[in-house]
Design a protein around this motif. Structure first.
Motif, PDB file in Angstrom:
ATOM      1  N   ILE B 195       6.958  -5.872   0.822  1.00 47.61           N
ATOM      2  CA  ILE B 195       6.172  -4.381   0.091  1.00 47.61           C
ATOM      3  C   ILE B 195       5.486  -5.114  -0.926  1.00 47.61           C
ATOM      4  N   SER B 196       4.220  -4.766  -1.219  1.00 50.14           N
ATOM      5  CA  SER B 196       3.390  -5.069  -2.299  1.00 50.14           C
ATOM      6  C   SER B 196       3.721  -4.431  -3.652  1.00 50.14           C
ATOM      7  N   LEU B 197       3.919  -5.160  -4.460  1.00 50.02           N
ATOM      8  CA  LEU B 197       4.084  -4.643  -6.004  1.00 50.02           C
ATOM      9  C   LEU B 197       3.468  -5.873  -6.689  1.00 50.02           C
ATOM     10  N   ASP B 198       2.654  -5.505  -7.558  1.00 50.03           N
ATOM     11  CA  ASP B 198       1.864  -6.106  -8.645  1.00 50.03           C
ATOM     12  C   ASP B 198       2.499  -6.534 -10.178  1.00 50.03           C
ATOM     13  N   SER B 199       3.303  -5.505 -10.500  1.00 50.09           N
ATOM     14  CA  SER B 199       3.873  -5.535 -11.946  1.00 50.09           C
ATOM     15  C   SER B 199       5.215  -4.853 -12.055  1.00 50.09           C
ATOM     16  N   PRO B 200       5.879  -5.396 -13.340  1.00 44.03           N
ATOM     17  CA  PRO B 200       6.952  -4.804 -13.541  1.00 44.03           C
ATOM     18  C   PRO B 200       6.949  -3.397 -14.100  1.00 44.03           C
ATOM     19  N   THR B 201       5.731  -2.949 -14.315  1.00 41.57           N
ATOM     20  CA  THR B 201       5.373  -1.634 -14.891  1.00 41.57           C
ATOM     21  C   THR B 201       4.230  -0.966 -14.152  1.00 41.57           C
ATOM     22  N   SER B 202       3.949   0.069 -14.428  1.00 41.84           N
ATOM     23  CA  SER B 202       3.066   0.990 -13.331  1.00 41.84           C
ATOM     24  C   SER B 202       1.508   0.474 -13.797  1.00 41.84           C
ATOM     25  N   GLY B 210      -4.265   2.312  -7.479  1.00 39.10           N
ATOM     26  CA  GLY B 210      -4.576   4.082  -7.733  1.00 39.10           C
ATOM     27  C   GLY B 210      -3.402   4.401  -8.275  1.00 39.10           C
ATOM     28  N   ARG B 211      -3.457   5.457  -9.109  1.00 36.92           N
ATOM     29  CA  ARG B 211      -2.575   6.146  -9.863  1.00 36.92           C
ATOM     30  C   ARG B 211      -1.374   6.718  -9.036  1.00 36.92           C
ATOM     31  N   GLY B 212       0.039   6.473  -9.677  1.00 40.98           N
ATOM     32  CA  GLY B 212       1.012   6.869  -8.854  1.00 40.98           C
ATOM     33  C   GLY B 212       1.594   5.680  -7.864  1.00 40.98           C
ATOM     34  N   SER B 213       0.846   4.845  -7.413  1.00 42.47           N
ATOM     35  CA  SER B 213       1.092   3.860  -6.417  1.00 42.47           C
ATOM     36  C   SER B 213       2.287   3.096  -6.720  1.00 42.47           C
ATOM     37  N   TRP B 214       2.470   2.755  -7.985  1.00 43.95           N
ATOM     38  CA  TRP B 214       3.458   2.023  -8.433  1.00 43.95           C
ATOM     39  C   TRP B 214       4.830   2.561  -8.059  1.00 43.95           C
ATOM     40  N   ASP B 215       5.031   3.917  -8.576  1.00 44.50           N
ATOM     41  CA  ASP B 215       6.231   4.475  -8.624  1.00 44.50           C
ATOM     42  C   ASP B 215       6.535   4.732  -6.977  1.00 44.50           C
ATOM     43  N   ARG B 216       5.691   5.143  -6.025  1.00 45.46           N
ATOM     44  CA  ARG B 216       5.927   5.089  -4.775  1.00 45.46           C
ATOM     45  C   ARG B 216       6.250   3.813  -4.032  1.00 45.46           C
ATOM     46  N   ALA B 217       5.682   2.855  -4.486  1.00 42.81           N
ATOM     47  CA  ALA B 217       6.070   1.369  -3.904  1.00 42.81           C
ATOM     48  C   ALA B 217       7.713   1.204  -4.374  1.00 42.81           C
ATOM     49  N   VAL B 218       7.712   1.209  -5.691  1.00 40.36           N
ATOM     50  CA  VAL B 218       9.296   1.064  -5.863  1.00 40.36           C
ATOM     51  C   VAL B 218      10.013   1.905  -5.344  1.00 40.36           C
ATOM     52  N   THR B 219       9.895   3.171  -5.101  1.00 41.89           N
ATOM     53  CA  THR B 219      10.745   4.221  -4.254  1.00 41.89           C
ATOM     54  C   THR B 219      10.709   3.554  -2.876  1.00 41.89           C
ATOM     55  N   GLY B 220       9.702   3.118  -2.312  1.00 40.71           N
ATOM     56  CA  GLY B 220       9.768   2.563  -0.962  1.00 40.71           C
ATOM     57  C   GLY B 220      10.691   1.349  -0.997  1.00 40.71           C
ATOM     58  N   ILE B 221      10.644   0.492  -1.743  1.00 41.47           N
ATOM     59  CA  ILE B 221      11.375  -0.688  -2.078  1.00 41.47           C
ATOM     60  C   ILE B 221      13.010  -0.204  -1.919  1.00 41.47           C
ATOM     61  N   LYS B 222      13.166   0.832  -2.685  1.00 42.77           N
ATOM     62  CA  LYS B 222      14.622   1.115  -2.817  1.00 42.77           C
ATOM     63  C   LYS B 222      15.123   1.758  -1.315  1.00 42.77           C
ATOM     64  N   ALA B 235       3.417  -9.812  -4.743  1.00 42.77           N
ATOM     65  CA  ALA B 235       2.423  -9.423  -5.963  1.00 42.77           C
ATOM     66  C   ALA B 235       1.196 -10.420  -5.781  1.00 42.77           C
ATOM     67  N   THR B 236       0.191  -9.788  -6.130  1.00 41.60           N
ATOM     68  CA  THR B 236      -1.097 -10.092  -6.244  1.00 41.60           C
ATOM     69  C   THR B 236      -1.671 -10.391  -7.498  1.00 41.60           C
ATOM     70  N   LEU B 237      -1.756 -11.333  -8.315  1.00 42.42           N
ATOM     71  CA  LEU B 237      -2.059 -11.620  -9.501  1.00 42.42           C
ATOM     72  C   LEU B 237      -3.419 -12.538  -9.730  1.00 42.42           C
TER      73      LEU B 237
END
Lengths: 270, 344
Positions: B195-202, B210-222, B235-237
């Motif tokens: 699962i893609s997640l680029d940072s520890p905060t949104s 895109g707005r809100g994508s971090w919250d939903r990705a973290v939820t997806g991981i869980k 993560a892509t940095l």
């Protein structure tokens, strides 16, 4: 750990360095470590052996014969390559030359390699004489391209073959190793063909003087024979030196060269 | 080996063999020498040179301009120095589709909601999976686009996990409803979700995705972890940030993601990315990648013509062989260049 044995070798190609560095690395892990000294020609090397500068000489067959001559037979051969026990001279002509057998050279021109090459000069003349052919029967064209290295570079043999292509000679005498390197008749059909192959004879060996005692020579030979073609690290060295395994010397294989040297009046010194 | 002796007999220059032996014989091990082919037919001369090299344990590097370049001995195994899973053909990437619910501003394959689907489809995925086994592939990786947009994603995954361990790349944002049901039908023992997640905060993640994508990705991981799946986080940095990621590691620690399951990679200058590291055929270790249009060198360049290997997806073995061969050639060329420009 004993003092390393000093091995002499002639630097006839840049690859002599990685070969002997590989050998030194291999023997460093045994009870018989070595170091090596490279010489520009076999004369210098045998002189160094006789002077005690080196313990072992990686000698050609002519260098062995000359060392035997200069030590009145006191020197000894410790080992050779498997390929050294079955060396041969090949007589080669243009395909379609209709030469067949060494006797067919009567009235023809034969290009020889360096005068100190056993396979490309000394032994071919010996075999001609055995076949009843002398210098009146066969015109000998000598090509001394790499004197001093006993034909190791193979350059004079390639020049002899060029002489055949340029019709300066009807045939050339070359070592079996050069013939193999050409791919025999397979790679370039219609170019060259072998019309006579000599009996097998011995080529190189490790030569030592009596001053090298069995206590030092024995472990070294044992370690040498332990080199294993199936071991990739050993194999790399063996491939470069042109063998699959080290074997005890075949001294009977030098008889033809001893006879040739005596008959042709070749000096046992340089 | 030479096959047509009668043809060669007439046209090949026998001096070529003598020149080959002399020049290569005088070269140092691994040294490259040049041998002119002469005036005769170059194609046939090249055939002789190749046969001679094969027979004598030397390597024909290339022939150009009537000159053969030959290496004394053979160059080292082109795969030396690679980790086992880096050897080309060990992993097979499949782009299941190119459409995506996100439009990330660095997407290497320009995926977005407006992108055409371009799906491989179940038949080709099934055949690829089967041929992958025979070709020696040891891991399958499915990516998009967003694979969970496909209604038959569970069937695609099942076709893969039936034969090999599989990893499915996703943004993790769609794991609910029928898509969650599809996830639940997947083989937990054979499938890893990445699962893609680029940072520890949104902030950073959402700025790119895109707005809100971090919250939903973290939820997806869980969710994925709660469903019993092993989850990797990728993560892509920007390259300069790839060495300052300790806070990110701490965050992933809190999510229960093992250190070995964290993939932190530099942004590539590919697709819609305006900056990033430059990746070329010569500088990328290939990872065989199949899309609906062909086989590509690497997943990061799966819609770039410069890294298209072949339009022929099947047989897969042929494509993998081609990639391996070209990779070996690149490495050989690099060594040859070093030989010719030792001071450069």
């Amino acid at each position: 750990m004993s003092e390393p044995l000093l091995v002499g070798a002639v630097a006839y190609t840049p690859n002599v360095v990685p070969i002997w560095e590989g050998m030194r690395d291999y023997f460093a892990d045994t009870d018989a470590p070595i170091d090596f000294i490279l010489y520009s020609n076999y004369g210098r090397q045998v002189d160094a052996l006789l002077a005690g500068s080196i313990d072992l000489a990686w000698n050609t067959n002519l260098a062995w014969v000359r060392t035997v001559g200069q030590t009145q037979g006191a020197c000894r051969a410790l080992a050779m390559r498997d390929t050294d026990t079955v060396f041969q001279t090949v007589l080669v002509a243009r395909a379609g030359s209709n030469l067949d057998g060494i006797e067919s050279l009567r009235g023809k021109r034969l290009a020889l390699g360096s005068q100190d090459s056993a396979q490309a000069a000394i032994l071919p003349v010996h075999y001609l004489q055995q076949a009843g052919l002398d210098s009146d029967s066969v015109e000998l064209i000598r090509i001394n391209s790499d004197v001093g290295k006993h034909g190791d570079t193979g350059r004079s043999e390639l020049d002899a073959l060029r002489a055949v292509l340029e019709e300066r000679a009807d045939a050339a005498a070359i070592g079996i190793n050069t013939w193999e390197a050409m791919g025999r008749e397979d790679l370039m059909p219609g170019a060259f063909e072998a019309f006579w192959t000599s009996p097998t004879y011995s080529h190189c060996n490790f030569t030592a003087l009596p001053s090298l005692g069995a206590d030092r020579a024995g472990p070294w030979v044992e370690a040498l024979f332990a080199m294993d073609w199936e071991n990739p690290r050993h194999r790399e060295i063996l491939e470069m030196e042109g063998l699959r395994k080290w074997v005890p010397p075949e001294l009977a294989g030098y008889a033809s060269l001893f006879e040739a040297v005596e008959t042709q009046g070749i000096s046992i010194q340089w | 080996m030479v096959n047509d002796a009668s043809v060669l007999q007439a046209k090949v220059n026998p001096r070529l063999l003598l020149d080959l032996i002399e020049r290569v014989g005088a070269a140092a091990r691994y040294g490259v020498v040049q041998v002119p082919l002469g005036d005769a037919d170059h194609g046939q001369q090249e055939e002789v040179v190749a046969a001679w090299c094969e027979r004598t344990g030397n390597e024909l590097v290339e022939v150009s301009g009537g000159v053969a370049k030959i290496r004394r001995g053979r160059s080292a195994d082109p795969f030396d120095g690679l980790l086992p899973d880096q050897i080309p053909g060990t992993r097979l990437w499949m782009y299941t589709n190119f459409d995506c619910n996100l439009a990330c501003d660095y997407c290497c394959v320009r995926s977005s909601p407006q992108t055409a689907r371009a799906a491989l489809g179940i038949d080709r995925v099934r055949r690829l999976a089967a041929e992958a086994v025979d070709a020696g592939v040891s891991e399958l990786i499915l990516t998009g686009g967003e694979p969970f947009l496909l209604p038959d994603i569970d069937a695609l995954v099942a076709a893969c996990t039936a034969v090999l361990p599989t990893t499915l790349l996703t943004n993790g944002m769609l794991l609910r409803g029928r898509r969650l049901d599809a996830l639940r039908r997947m083989d937990r023992d054979r499938l890893i979700l990445q699962i893609s997640l680029d940072s520890p905060t949104s902030e950073i993640h959402d700025a790119h995705r895109g707005r809100g994508s971090w919250d939903r990705a973290v939820t997806g991981i869980k969710i994925a972890r709660e469903e019993g799946f092993r989850v990797k986080v990728a993560a892509t940095l920007p390259y300069e940030q790839t060495h300052a990621v300790e806070p990110f590691h701490q965050f992933l620690e809190g999510l229960g993601i093992d250190r070995e399951d964290r993939v932190i990679r530099a942004l590539a200058h590919r697709g819609v990315a305006e900056q990033g590291i430059e990746l070329t055929l010569e500088t990328l270790i290939p990872e065989v990648t199949v899309t609906d249009t062909g086989v590509y060198w690497h997943p990061v360049s799966a819609e770039h013509a410069d890294q298209l290997v072949t339009r022929d997806i099947f047989p897969l073995q042929a494509a993998i062989t081609q990639v391996r061969h070209r990779f070996a050639e690149h490495r050989a060329h690099a060594v040859a260049a070093a030989q010719w420009f030792p001071c450069a």
